[in-house]
Structures are given as C-alpha cells and as structure tokens.
Design a protein around this motif. Structure first.
Motif, PDB file in Angstrom:
ATOM      1  N   LEU A  94       0.826  -1.207   0.000  1.00 17.95           N
ATOM      2  CA  LEU A  94       0.000   0.000   0.000  1.00 17.95           C
ATOM      3  C   LEU A  94       0.859   1.256   0.000  1.00 17.95           C
ATOM      4  N   TYR A  95       2.040   1.179   0.598  1.00 17.80           N
ATOM      5  CA  TYR A  95       3.004   2.288   0.553  1.00 17.80           C
ATOM      6  C   TYR A  95       3.350   2.625  -0.902  1.00 17.80           C
ATOM      7  N   ILE A  96       3.657   1.593  -1.678  1.00 21.20           N
ATOM      8  CA  ILE A  96       3.979   1.800  -3.097  1.00 21.20           C
ATOM      9  C   ILE A  96       2.770   2.353  -3.844  1.00 21.20           C
ATOM     10  N   GLN A  97       1.607   1.784  -3.572  1.00 20.37           N
ATOM     11  CA  GLN A  97       0.410   2.225  -4.286  1.00 20.37           C
ATOM     12  C   GLN A  97       0.038   3.664  -3.930  1.00 20.37           C
ATOM     13  N   TYR A  98       0.207   4.031  -2.664  1.00 17.94           N
ATOM     14  CA  TYR A  98      -0.111   5.407  -2.292  1.00 17.94           C
ATOM     15  C   TYR A  98       0.893   6.370  -2.923  1.00 17.94           C
ATOM     16  N   GLY A  99       2.135   5.915  -3.088  1.00 17.09           N
ATOM     17  CA  GLY A  99       3.106   6.728  -3.808  1.00 17.09           C
ATOM     18  C   GLY A  99       2.702   6.953  -5.249  1.00 17.09           C
ATOM     19  N   CYS A 100       1.940   5.999  -5.796  1.00 19.10           N
ATOM     20  CA  CYS A 100       1.516   6.097  -7.189  1.00 19.10           C
ATOM     21  C   CYS A 100       0.146   6.756  -7.359  1.00 19.10           C
ATOM     22  N   MET A 251       5.358   9.253 -19.277  1.00 18.66           N
ATOM     23  CA  MET A 251       5.273   7.833 -19.616  1.00 18.66           C
ATOM     24  C   MET A 251       5.865   6.969 -18.508  1.00 18.66           C
ATOM     25  N   LEU A 252       6.999   7.429 -17.940  1.00 18.92           N
ATOM     26  CA  LEU A 252       7.609   6.701 -16.827  1.00 18.92           C
ATOM     27  C   LEU A 252       6.659   6.647 -15.636  1.00 18.92           C
ATOM     28  N   MET A 253       6.018   7.770 -15.344  1.00 22.06           N
ATOM     29  CA  MET A 253       5.074   7.821 -14.234  1.00 22.06           C
ATOM     30  C   MET A 253       3.891   6.901 -14.499  1.00 22.06           C
ATOM     31  N   ALA A 254       3.383   6.903 -15.720  1.00 25.47           N
ATOM     32  CA  ALA A 254       2.251   6.033 -16.069  1.00 25.47           C
ATOM     33  C   ALA A 254       2.616   4.568 -15.894  1.00 25.47           C
ATOM     34  N   GLY A 255       3.828   4.193 -16.333  1.00 24.89           N
ATOM     35  CA  GLY A 255       4.263   2.809 -16.181  1.00 24.89           C
ATOM     36  C   GLY A 255       4.360   2.392 -14.725  1.00 24.89           C
ATOM     37  N   GLY A 256       4.865   3.301 -13.881  1.00 20.46           N
ATOM     38  CA  GLY A 256       4.952   3.012 -12.454  1.00 20.46           C
ATOM     39  C   GLY A 256       3.584   2.809 -11.827  1.00 20.46           C
ATOM     40  N   VAL A 257       2.616   3.637 -12.229  1.00 20.21           N
ATOM     41  CA  VAL A 257       1.261   3.528 -11.684  1.00 20.21           C
ATOM     42  C   VAL A 257       0.616   2.215 -12.109  1.00 20.21           C
ATOM     43  N   LEU A 258       0.772   1.839 -13.374  1.00 21.92           N
ATOM     44  CA  LEU A 258       0.199   0.572 -13.842  1.00 21.92           C
ATOM     45  C   LEU A 258       0.818  -0.614 -13.103  1.00 21.92           C
ATOM     46  N   PHE A 259       2.130  -0.555 -12.889  1.00 21.24           N
ATOM     47  CA  PHE A 259       2.800  -1.622 -12.135  1.00 21.24           C
ATOM     48  C   PHE A 259       2.228  -1.725 -10.720  1.00 21.24           C
ATOM     49  N   SER A 260       2.028  -0.576 -10.079  1.00 20.09           N
ATOM     50  CA  SER A 260       1.497  -0.587  -8.711  1.00 20.09           C
ATOM     51  C   SER A 260       0.081  -1.163  -8.675  1.00 20.09           C
ATOM     52  N   GLY A 261      -0.686  -0.923  -9.725  1.00 20.55           N
ATOM     53  CA  GLY A 261      -2.036  -1.467  -9.778  1.00 20.55           C
ATOM     54  C   GLY A 261      -2.036  -2.983  -9.744  1.00 20.55           C
ATOM     55  N   PHE A 262      -1.102  -3.598 -10.484  1.00 20.61           N
ATOM     56  CA  PHE A 262      -1.028  -5.063 -10.512  1.00 20.61           C
ATOM     57  C   PHE A 262      -0.514  -5.643  -9.195  1.00 20.61           C
ATOM     58  N   LEU A 263       0.129  -4.804  -8.379  1.00 23.03           N
ATOM     59  CA  LEU A 263       0.560  -5.269  -7.059  1.00 23.03           C
ATOM     60  C   LEU A 263      -0.629  -5.621  -6.167  1.00 23.03           C
TER      61      LEU A 263
END
Length: 307
Positions: A94-100, A251-263
């Motif tokens: 959730l720490y990672i997801q809240y960062g995203c 684009m980098l930010m979008a990729g990070g957010v999508l990755f966090s979603g799959f977490l």
C-alpha cells in the motif's frame, strides 16, 4: 478536503498573487515576484499550525493523555507499534500504491502549470488556473473512492476493496499515458480532469484498506502508507528532472502507476483474504457489518469504562 488546498494554492499564488507582486511590488521582475509569493503559504501554514496546537484535540474521542488515564487507550510504545505495522507485507504494498496516487498528485501540483505553459503557450496565471482543476477534484473524488470501496466491501468482502483499488490505479495509469499524448488544449484539460478523479479516488480506496491491515497498529500502518505519497513524489520528480523530454517523464510515471495497480494481486489481509487469496467462510458476513474487528485490547478498555 485537505488536498483541495492544492487547487486553491494554484489559483491564489499563480493567478492572483503572482501577477500582483510582479506588477505592483517588483516592476515586472517575475523571478523575484515568484520567490516572494512563496512566503505567503509558508506564513499561512505556520499560523495554522499554531491554531491547531491551541484549539484541537488529539483524536475525535479527546486527548491521548486523558484517554490513557481512563483506560480507553492502551499504553503502547511508538517503537512497538511501528514494528508491528512495518513487518506486515501489505503495509509496503500500500506504501507503493499510495506513492503512485498521492505521489502523482503532489507531482502534478508542481508540474501541471509549467506543462501547460511550455506545451500550450499559456500564461502563468492562466496555466495555474487550469492546473488548479487537479486539486479541486478532491472536493468529491477522494471521498468517492472510499465510498466505492465501502460498497464493494458489502458485495464482495475484502476482495471488492482490493479490486476497486486495482481498477482505480489502472485507470489512472492509462489516463497519464493519454494526457502525455494530447496535442489539443481542451482535450488535455478534459483528460487532466478525468485523470485527477482517478488519482484521488485511488487515494480514497487505499485508506479503505488501511484499517484492516493491522487493527492493533492502525497508526503505524497509516503513517507508513501515508509516507508513500511524498516518497512517490520525490521519485517521479527525479523523472521530470533527469529526462530530457517531459512526455517521457509522464510515460515513466504512467508505467509506475500501472505496475502498482497489478501489485493489488498480492495483497492478502489476515482474516479477509484478497484477490488471489481465499477469504475465510465468515468474511462475507463480516463485510455486511463493516468487516473491521476492534482489537481485543481496545475492546477491553471500553468494557472497563462501561463497568
């Protein structure tokens, strides 16, 4: 509502005070005007802090000192509480997801106005007014995320909350991709509005899950997850600083957010399960009543008080 201040600040500083300071006090010197304007929110924050210290209580039930005296709050060391929250794997997911989500919001509060100036040729006051849309969506969007999470809990248990979280983050990531590709001003503004709704809804859905991670250490879990926001903003800020093309940073930010979603697939709440983890048989029944079990030590305090 606190984050609505991001939208208010964009308008007050960028659209109202910046032109005033530049033309009235500094005879057209934009750099000095902007530096001086930044003193205003610092002063307001300082004064607000003093007011809070003098007038507020520690929590809705009162001050911690009194609650501990009456036995309504157990004596738990901060270190022990932090350890309990920090060793839970879900806390860090959730720490990672809240960062995203909150980290993205903080990044956009800094970057949106300059993006509209550089990419669409808007003046600073106009760009600040457009960027304020992002903050003003907090009026309803964060609460909307929590509301949808609550409704999903009543239908599907904890799996519903986590699916809601996953959905908001994936939609947020897709919107960032689309926003970075917009070449028309009005399309960019519309995308920014939708994008901001999903960002703040994800923030609300995050804290729909947080109380269930470890009900005996809610402060530690909330604090660690909350720290993910500024951490994410710093990480994404480096992307905007180091990448030569601003679209690449988005684009980098979008990729990070999508990755966090799959977490979200790996979140497994004790007593509730998750998307890939089976819930106990009574979890759906608990969901109908909210699903949050009061820690035994706190319940004991309430019993003693009633007695």
């Amino acid at each position: 509502w606190g984050n609505v201040g991001g939208g208010v600040t964009q308008i007050v500083m960028g659209t109202l005070l910046f032109p005033l300071f530049r033309e009235v006090f500094y005879d057209g010197d934009a750099e000095m005007a902007w530096r001086t304007v930044c003193v205003v929110p610092a002063f307001v924050a300082f004064m607000t802090g003093l007011i809070v210290l003098r007038t507020s209580e520690d929590c809705p039930e009162g001050n911690y000192k009194e609650l501990k005296k009456t036995g309504r709050m157990p004596e738990i060391s901060a270190a022990a509480s932090f350890r309990k929250g920090a060793v839970n794997f879900n806390t860090w997911l959730l720490y990672i997801q809240y960062g995203c989500c909150f980290g993205v919001e903080l990044t956009m509060n800094n970057a949106a106005a300059s993006y509209f100036v550089d990419e669409f040729g808007l003046s600073t006051p106009t760009a600040s007014a457009v960027a304020s849309i992002f903050g003003f969506m907090n009026i309803f969007a964060r609460g909307l995320g929590g509301y949808v999470s609550d409704k999903a809990m009543t239908k599907m248990g904890m799996k519903g909350r986590i699916l809601t979280q996953m959905g908001f983050l994936l939609l947020e990531g897709c919107c960032i991709f689309i926003f970075a590709l917009m070449e028309d001003l009005w399309s960019a503004i519309l995308t920014l509005t939708v994008f901001s709704i999903f960002v703040q809804a994800a923030e609300g859905s995050t804290y729909g899950i947080v109380p269930y991670v470890d009900p005996a250490a809610p402060g530690a879990v909330s604090g660690i997850v909350g720290a993910g926001g500024p951490s994410g903003a710093v990480a994404f800020g480096f992307g905007f600083l180091l990448l030569g093309k601003i679209q690449d940073a988005y684009m980098l930010m979008a990729g990070g957010v999508l990755f966090s979603g799959f977490l979200s697939l790996f979140i497994n709440i004790k007593g509730h399960g998750g998307i890939l983890f089976k819930a106990p048989e009574n979890e759906v029944l608990m969901a109908g009543g909210g699903g949050l079990v009061v820690p035994e030590i706190e319940a004991k305090g309430e019993v003693e008080k009633d007695a």
